[in-house]
Design a protein around this motif. Structure first.
Motif, short mmCIF file in Angstrom:
data_model
loop_
_atom_site.label_atom_id
_atom_site.label_comp_id
_atom_site.label_asym_id
_atom_site.label_seq_id
_atom_site.Cartn_x
_atom_site.Cartn_y
_atom_site.Cartn_z
N ALA A 69 0.86 -1.19 0.00
CA ALA A 69 0.00 0.00 0.00
C ALA A 69 0.88 1.23 0.00
CB ALA A 69 -0.92 -0.01 1.22
N ARG A 70 0.76 2.05 -1.04
CA ARG A 70 1.57 3.26 -1.13
C ARG A 70 0.82 4.31 -1.93
NH1 ARG A 70 7.94 3.86 -2.90
NH2 ARG A 70 7.95 6.14 -2.94
N THR A 71 0.85 5.56 -1.42
CA THR A 71 0.18 6.66 -2.14
C THR A 71 1.10 7.85 -2.38
OG1 THR A 71 -0.62 7.56 -0.02
CG2 THR A 71 -2.08 6.04 -1.21
N ASP A 72 2.26 7.88 -1.72
CA ASP A 72 3.19 9.01 -1.85
C ASP A 72 4.36 8.59 -2.74
OD1 ASP A 72 4.75 11.24 -1.61
OD2 ASP A 72 4.82 11.25 0.58
N PHE A 73 4.53 9.26 -3.87
CA PHE A 73 5.59 8.91 -4.82
C PHE A 73 6.48 10.13 -5.04
CE2 PHE A 73 1.98 6.17 -5.59
CZ PHE A 73 2.55 4.91 -5.67
N THR A 74 7.25 10.45 -4.01
CA THR A 74 8.13 11.61 -4.04
C THR A 74 9.51 11.23 -3.52
OG1 THR A 74 7.52 12.27 -1.79
CG2 THR A 74 6.19 13.16 -3.62
N MET A 75 10.50 12.10 -3.78
CA MET A 75 11.83 11.89 -3.23
C MET A 75 11.78 11.93 -1.71
SD MET A 75 15.09 11.37 -3.57
CE MET A 75 15.54 11.72 -5.28
N GLU A 76 10.96 12.81 -1.17
CA GLU A 76 10.85 12.91 0.29
C GLU A 76 10.37 11.60 0.90
OE1 GLU A 76 9.70 15.13 -1.89
OE2 GLU A 76 11.27 16.62 -1.52
N SER A 77 9.42 10.93 0.24
CA SER A 77 8.94 9.66 0.77
C SER A 77 10.02 8.59 0.72
CB SER A 77 7.70 9.20 -0.01
OG SER A 77 8.03 8.86 -1.35
N GLU A 78 10.82 8.59 -0.34
CA GLU A 78 11.92 7.63 -0.44
C GLU A 78 12.95 7.86 0.66
OE1 GLU A 78 12.54 5.07 -3.32
OE2 GLU A 78 10.47 5.30 -2.67
N LEU A 79 13.29 9.12 0.91
CA LEU A 79 14.28 9.44 1.93
C LEU A 79 13.75 9.15 3.33
CD1 LEU A 79 15.70 12.78 0.46
CD2 LEU A 79 16.86 10.56 0.58
N THR A 80 12.46 9.36 3.55
CA THR A 80 11.87 9.05 4.85
C THR A 80 11.99 7.56 5.16
OG1 THR A 80 10.31 10.89 4.73
CG2 THR A 80 9.73 9.06 6.19
N VAL A 81 11.70 6.72 4.18
CA VAL A 81 11.80 5.27 4.38
C VAL A 81 13.26 4.87 4.58
CG1 VAL A 81 11.56 3.05 3.21
CG2 VAL A 81 9.70 4.71 3.13
N LEU A 82 14.16 5.45 3.79
CA LEU A 82 15.58 5.12 3.92
C LEU A 82 16.09 5.48 5.32
CD1 LEU A 82 18.19 4.12 2.59
CD2 LEU A 82 18.55 6.45 1.72
N LYS A 83 15.72 6.66 5.80
CA LYS A 83 16.16 7.09 7.13
C LYS A 83 15.59 6.19 8.22
CE LYS A 83 16.66 11.92 5.72
NZ LYS A 83 16.07 13.29 5.81
N ALA A 84 14.35 5.76 8.05
CA ALA A 84 13.74 4.86 9.04
C ALA A 84 14.47 3.52 9.08
CB ALA A 84 12.25 4.66 8.71
N LEU A 85 14.83 3.00 7.92
CA LEU A 85 15.56 1.74 7.87
C LEU A 85 16.93 1.89 8.51
CD1 LEU A 85 15.84 -1.19 6.94
CD2 LEU A 85 16.58 -0.34 4.71
N ILE A 86 17.61 2.99 8.23
CA ILE A 86 18.93 3.24 8.83
C ILE A 86 18.81 3.30 10.36
CG2 ILE A 86 20.74 5.00 9.07
CD1 ILE A 86 20.21 5.64 6.06
N GLY A 87 17.77 3.98 10.84
CA GLY A 87 17.55 4.04 12.28
C GLY A 87 17.24 2.68 12.88
N HIS A 88 16.42 1.90 12.19
CA HIS A 88 16.08 0.55 12.66
C HIS A 88 17.32 -0.32 12.78
CE1 HIS A 88 13.84 -3.26 12.91
NE2 HIS A 88 14.72 -3.72 12.03
N LEU A 89 18.24 -0.20 11.83
CA LEU A 89 19.45 -1.01 11.83
C LEU A 89 20.54 -0.45 12.74
CD1 LEU A 89 19.62 -1.62 7.97
CD2 LEU A 89 19.08 -3.34 9.71
N GLY A 90 20.35 0.77 13.23
CA GLY A 90 21.34 1.39 14.11
C GLY A 90 22.63 1.75 13.40
N LEU A 91 22.54 2.08 12.12
CA LEU A 91 23.73 2.42 11.34
C LEU A 91 24.16 3.85 11.62
CD1 LEU A 91 22.80 0.88 7.86
CD2 LEU A 91 24.13 -0.16 9.70
N GLU A 92 25.46 4.03 11.88
CA GLU A 92 26.00 5.36 12.09
C GLU A 92 26.91 5.78 10.94
OE1 GLU A 92 27.89 5.46 15.89
OE2 GLU A 92 25.99 5.19 17.00
#
Length: 376
Positions: free
Chosen positions: A72-95
């Motif tokens: 399910a996805r409705t937002d197709f923007t660069m901002e949405s891609e970066l939000t998901v990427l940042k969330a994954l980085i935070g989940h993995l604890g990557l510094e």
């Protein structure tokens, strides 16, 4: 290697990711559509990422809307891609981590690196472009998504032919099936249109992370000139040109491509005489050479007894060998070109390495093209 798929919560929904290998983290941003399970079943795809996983913890994921991630996805923007990427980085604890992006994933990776230079150790962008609108004329950018929406079976085969020109029917058929399994017709069309809208030309000159831009010379999907422009816009970027027409980095000469990426990441290289030759029809991997702002002219180094190397003079023959290495030739190909034995070329390469004080073939290529070595 065996991959285990896990899920990370993001503001827009759960994202599927897989981790293989061990060592410094390498986070891979996917292109257009992907499917962690089906793509891992592709031997060429799996071998490429297994090669990277030998020295790195490789993290791959499916973007929202496709593959094993939330559909399910409705937002197709660069901002949405970066939000998901940042969330994954935070989940993995990557510094601190290296970032590798393909196609529109290369644009997302570049945008992240531009705004997070302290987090990204190295940036690799493959088969991408500064402006998605440059991929095709307006009528094509309209008609391809329309075909996907109208007849996903036919649309997936058309796109497979673009991604894998001249490939056997079983290869294009497998890729077409993967596309249809990875996304619905509407989602695939929306993601393709998102790629067309992306534009990072203004961000690229602000990147201050060591960057490798790799591209396929004969790609039908994303012309080589677009990759070369992208490299030129990133200060100090290196450009690696791979032969062949298939778009995916693993499709032709995957082992050579993986070796180029690993060398850029700083992996311990094999001796030049032991380095594996590129595999696949016409697969030559040119060593990366600086092409961005501040890089010197890419004219070949002068050949002749008076020319000097970093730590001492190279002979005229050694200059010839170094120049051909910069063109992407293997030792066997250099030997054939110069009418020498492979053993003699091996010896020349070893002498060049000693005189320049380097270990990797890519460092020889850099020196041959710009006359100096990048700071370590």
């Amino acid at each position: 290697m065996r991959q285990v798929v896990r899920f990370a919560a993001t503001p827009a929904g759960p994202v599927a990711y897989a981790v293989t290998g061990s060592g410094p983290p390498l986070l891979c941003v996917p292109g257009w559509v992907s499917h962690l399970g089906l793509m891992w079943d592709d031997p060429a795809h799996r071998r490429f990422f297994e090669a990277l996983s030998q020295r790195h913890t490789v993290i791959r994921f499916d973007k929202l809307g496709c593959g094993l991630s939330d559909r399910a996805r409705t937002d197709f923007t660069m901002e949405s891609e970066l939000t998901v990427l940042k969330a994954l980085i935070g989940h993995l604890g990557l510094e601190r981590f290296a970032l590798f992006g393909s196609c529109d994933g290369g644009q997302v990776a570049a945008a992240y690196a531009a705004s997070n230079p302290d987090a990204v150790t190295r940036l690799i962008v493959y088969g991408s472009c500064a402006r998605g609108a440059d991929l095709a004329p307006p009528d094509v950018r309209h008609s391809v998504p329309a075909l996907v929406r109208a007849h996903w079976g036919l649309g997936s085969r058309v796109l497979a032919d673009i991604w894998f020109p001249d490939a056997p029917a079983e290869v294009t058929g497998m890729f077409a099936r993967m596309q249809r399994a990875a996304a619905t017709a509407e989602m695939a069309a929306e993601l393709l249109e998102m790629f067309y809208r992306f534009e990072v030309a203004d961000l690229l000159p602000t990147i201050r992370v060591p960057t490798l831009v790799a591209h396929r010379r004969g790609s039908r999907a994303i012309p080589f000139e677009l990759g070369r422009e992208m490299a030129a816009l990133i200060p100090g970027a290196q450009l690696a040109a791979f032969e062949g027409r298939a778009q995916p980095i693993y499709a032709v000469g995957g082992e050579a491509a993986a070796a180029t990426v690993r060398s850029f990441l700083g992996d311990e290289p094999r001796p030049a005489s032991d380095a594996p030759a590129p595999v696949g029809p016409g697969a030559r991997s040119a060593g990366p050479v600086p092409v961005g702002s501040g890089a010197r002219s890419a004219a070949p180094a002068p050949v002749g007894p008076g020319a000097r190397a970093a730590d001492g003079p190279l002979t005229a023959r050694e200059f010839e060998v170094a120049d051909l290495i910069a063109d992407g030739l293997t030792n066997a190909e250099v030997a054939k070109r110069l009418g020498l034995s492979v053993r003699t070329v091996d010896a020349h390469v070893e002498h060049i390495r000693v005189k320049l004080g380097v270990r990797a073939r890519t460092q020889i290529a850099v020196w041959a093209r710009v006359g100096s070595l990048p700071a370590r």
